[in-house]
Design an enzyme around this catalytic site. Sequence first.
Site, PDB file in Angstrom:
ATOM      1  N   CYS A 195       4.199  12.176  -9.502  1.00 32.28           N
ATOM      2  CA  CYS A 195       4.968  12.436  -8.278  1.00 32.28           C
ATOM      3  C   CYS A 195       4.336  11.653  -7.142  1.00 32.28           C
ATOM      4  O   CYS A 195       3.116  11.468  -7.113  1.00 32.28           O
ATOM      5  CB  CYS A 195       4.934  13.919  -7.916  1.00 32.28           C
ATOM      6  SG  CYS A 195       6.031  14.942  -8.884  1.00 32.28           S
ATOM      7  N   ILE A 196       5.138  11.212  -6.207  1.00 36.99           N
ATOM      8  CA  ILE A 196       4.621  10.512  -5.033  1.00 36.99           C
ATOM      9  C   ILE A 196       5.487  10.904  -3.832  1.00 36.99           C
ATOM     10  O   ILE A 196       6.708  10.982  -3.945  1.00 36.99           O
ATOM     11  CB  ILE A 196       4.604   8.986  -5.245  1.00 36.99           C
ATOM     12  CG1 ILE A 196       3.953   8.278  -4.059  1.00 36.99           C
ATOM     13  CG2 ILE A 196       5.990   8.441  -5.539  1.00 36.99           C
ATOM     14  CD1 ILE A 196       3.624   6.818  -4.324  1.00 36.99           C
ATOM     15  N   THR A 248       5.523  10.763   0.694  1.00 28.76           N
ATOM     16  CA  THR A 248       5.041  10.646   2.065  1.00 28.76           C
ATOM     17  C   THR A 248       5.788  11.680   2.887  1.00 28.76           C
ATOM     18  O   THR A 248       7.025  11.717   2.856  1.00 28.76           O
ATOM     19  CB  THR A 248       5.305   9.241   2.639  1.00 28.76           C
ATOM     20  OG1 THR A 248       4.712   8.261   1.781  1.00 28.76           O
ATOM     21  CG2 THR A 248       4.709   9.110   4.032  1.00 28.76           C
ATOM     22  N   GLN A 288       6.959   8.897   7.448  1.00 28.89           N
ATOM     23  CA  GLN A 288       7.767   7.916   6.730  1.00 28.89           C
ATOM     24  C   GLN A 288       8.155   6.753   7.639  1.00 28.89           C
ATOM     25  O   GLN A 288       8.138   6.867   8.860  1.00 28.89           O
ATOM     26  CB  GLN A 288       9.012   8.586   6.150  1.00 28.89           C
ATOM     27  CG  GLN A 288       8.693   9.546   5.018  1.00 28.89           C
ATOM     28  CD  GLN A 288       9.907  10.256   4.462  1.00 28.89           C
ATOM     29  OE1 GLN A 288      11.031  10.049   4.926  1.00 28.89           O
ATOM     30  NE2 GLN A 288       9.712  11.114   3.460  1.00 28.89           N
ATOM     31  N   ARG A 289       8.470   5.619   7.010  1.00 29.73           N
ATOM     32  CA  ARG A 289       8.862   4.377   7.699  1.00 29.73           C
ATOM     33  C   ARG A 289       7.735   3.834   8.579  1.00 29.73           C
ATOM     34  O   ARG A 289       7.983   3.204   9.610  1.00 29.73           O
ATOM     35  CB  ARG A 289      10.131   4.592   8.534  1.00 29.73           C
ATOM     36  CG  ARG A 289      11.318   5.093   7.735  1.00 29.73           C
ATOM     37  CD  ARG A 289      12.573   5.167   8.562  1.00 29.73           C
ATOM     38  NE  ARG A 289      12.989   3.833   8.976  1.00 29.73           N
ATOM     39  CZ  ARG A 289      13.710   2.993   8.236  1.00 29.73           C
ATOM     40  NH1 ARG A 289      14.071   3.341   7.030  1.00 29.73           N
ATOM     41  NH2 ARG A 289      14.045   1.809   8.707  1.00 29.73           N
ATOM     42  N   ARG A 290       6.492   4.089   8.165  1.00 28.06           N
ATOM     43  CA  ARG A 290       5.336   3.571   8.900  1.00 28.06           C
ATOM     44  C   ARG A 290       4.364   2.839   7.976  1.00 28.06           C
ATOM     45  O   ARG A 290       3.239   2.547   8.368  1.00 28.06           O
ATOM     46  CB  ARG A 290       4.617   4.721   9.611  1.00 28.06           C
ATOM     47  CG  ARG A 290       5.426   5.312  10.766  1.00 28.06           C
ATOM     48  CD  ARG A 290       4.906   6.653  11.237  1.00 28.06           C
ATOM     49  NE  ARG A 290       3.515   6.606  11.666  1.00 28.06           N
ATOM     50  CZ  ARG A 290       2.850   7.666  12.127  1.00 28.06           C
ATOM     51  NH1 ARG A 290       3.460   8.846  12.213  1.00 28.06           N
ATOM     52  NH2 ARG A 290       1.591   7.554  12.499  1.00 28.06           N
ATOM     53  N   GLY A 291       4.786   2.575   6.753  1.00 30.18           N
ATOM     54  CA  GLY A 291       3.956   1.807   5.833  1.00 30.18           C
ATOM     55  C   GLY A 291       3.064   2.645   4.934  1.00 30.18           C
ATOM     56  O   GLY A 291       2.358   2.089   4.083  1.00 30.18           O
ATOM     57  N   GLY A 316       3.991   4.797   2.593  1.00 33.19           N
ATOM     58  CA  GLY A 316       4.492   4.848   1.217  1.00 33.19           C
ATOM     59  C   GLY A 316       3.954   3.699   0.373  1.00 33.19           C
ATOM     60  O   GLY A 316       3.482   3.907  -0.748  1.00 33.19           O
ATOM     61  N   GLU A 319       6.295   7.421 -13.271  1.00 33.54           N
ATOM     62  CA  GLU A 319       7.115   8.240 -14.157  1.00 33.54           C
ATOM     63  C   GLU A 319       8.539   8.299 -13.625  1.00 33.54           C
ATOM     64  O   GLU A 319       8.764   8.446 -12.429  1.00 33.54           O
ATOM     65  CB  GLU A 319       6.520   9.654 -14.253  1.00 33.54           C
ATOM     66  CG  GLU A 319       7.254  10.565 -15.207  1.00 33.54           C
ATOM     67  CD  GLU A 319       6.580  11.921 -15.347  1.00 33.54           C
ATOM     68  OE1 GLU A 319       7.231  12.942 -15.061  1.00 33.54           O
ATOM     69  OE2 GLU A 319       5.401  11.948 -15.733  1.00 33.54           O
ATOM     70  N   SER A 356      12.854   9.355  -6.969  1.00 37.43           N
ATOM     71  CA  SER A 356      13.884   9.650  -5.976  1.00 37.43           C
ATOM     72  C   SER A 356      14.449   8.344  -5.431  1.00 37.43           C
ATOM     73  O   SER A 356      13.916   7.258  -5.684  1.00 37.43           O
ATOM     74  CB  SER A 356      13.293  10.484  -4.840  1.00 37.43           C
ATOM     75  OG  SER A 356      12.333   9.728  -4.121  1.00 37.43           O
TER      76      SER A 356
END
Length: 512
Positions: free
Chosen positions: A368-369, A371, A376-379, A381, A402, A406
């Site tokens: 699973c991963i 942010t 989010q949208r700040r690099g 991820g 895996e 999403s």
Amino acid sequence: MADSSVEIIEGCRLPVLRKNQENEDEWPLAEILSVKDLPGRKLYYVHYIDFNKRLDEWVTPDRLDLKKLQFPKKEAKTPTKNGLPGSVPGSPERDVRKSLELGVQAASAPSRGKTLPTPKRKAESVCLATQVSAAVTPGPSLLSSAEESQASVYPALRDSSFSIQPLAALSTNGTTRRLIPPPPGRKRKTCGGTDEDSQDSSDGIPSAPRMTGSLVSDRSHDDIVTRMKNIECIELGRHRLKPWYFSPYPQELTGLPILYLCEYCLKYLKSLKCLQRHLTKCNLRHPPGNEIYRKGTISFFEIDGRKNKSYSQNLCLLAKCFLDHKTLYYDTDPFLFYVMTEYDSKGFHIVGYFSKEKESTEDYNVACILTLPPYQRRGYGKLLIEFSYELSKVEGKTGTPEKPLSDLGLLSYRSYWTQTILEILMNLEPEDGERPQITINEISEITSVKKEDVISTLQYLNLINYYKGQYILTLSEDIVEGHERAMQKRHLRIDSKCLHFTPKDWSKRGKW
């Protein structure tokens, strides 16, 4: 537009008014998942068809267009598989999902009686070339199942190595290409990996802690409860988060207007007063486990799901609010959790995390991963993804996430693979006056990106072409310029010198 004389029940479909990204009114088709009776009015929980579930919401009757109301189809009363009921009686979405699954199975079934011949090729390879042609702009995109299986369409790509060598330039319709023929690639065995999760059998009690597992959600057990968001708001440190999906927090907490979480141990509490009292007793100011990376204000902590079970389960509960394709795993023993934090004078604040199996038979380096939405949208991820591959480099392995990911996870991975592979190809230096050469296997070894992901990325970018009996790889000026612009915006990078990590051989630690 709602008419009080018409009774709207669960499973009905009708257009519902909502605002799009341009703040304009639109009427997408939606399905009624639940009806709530309040004093003097009703509320309807709707799922917008062909939209992500995180957009599901409660709406008032005035947003419903009853002129196009569709009632659910009646189903025959037959027992369902394993005695488990469907999510919504007569839900058209279920029928579509079943037909899609049957279609995928039929498409993936091997053909019987006939075998398609594979054409012989003198040089089964991909070459690097520079091409000034029509604009092909690279960028992240969703990785479809058809795209993932493209490598199987090109047997030469899967079985041969890919190299770069010089050749005289050809002119075709005013376009100059430098075609580079490589020597014939040697055949390599391929691993028949699949996207399906593999879970340990639950027969009997294991004598040792399990090192493998999967977090893939089994969609066949969906019901009306798990299809609806059950948490209104979460307060985590200085942020208030609005969950996207269902998460199995205790039932008594789901009716609260705000669920409070300790940002250090992630314990959930029912009120601000309980949180304040907890903070006077909580000694943590960072995630439990070992800090294995620190550069500037960014740190990574490695957490063993067996040693820190309570924290790991609380982390899974929080993550499930924003991950729809993964399931909550109460048995966290087979997993390691890598939590990224941002440091200030008050402590280490969680930014995101990824988990991985201690031992993966499918070469998965991420289970699973996530942010968290405020970051989010700040690099961050790409930084999480880059760190997962940095660990794979230290372990001397290639890895892949895996499946399924999403939609946002697929965007991030496709963008990361694109930038990483183009960075290598564009930084190659000529040797002895000749153009440089590199194989796909070498790209995979340098980046720790699995070979199948390298090939699918090249195909996604339309860089692979078949010309005069051989594969060539072309880079347009637009791809080069787009890559340079993207790299200028990417300020957060992993510094391998700041990583202090020693991989463990978990096969020898079965009796811990």
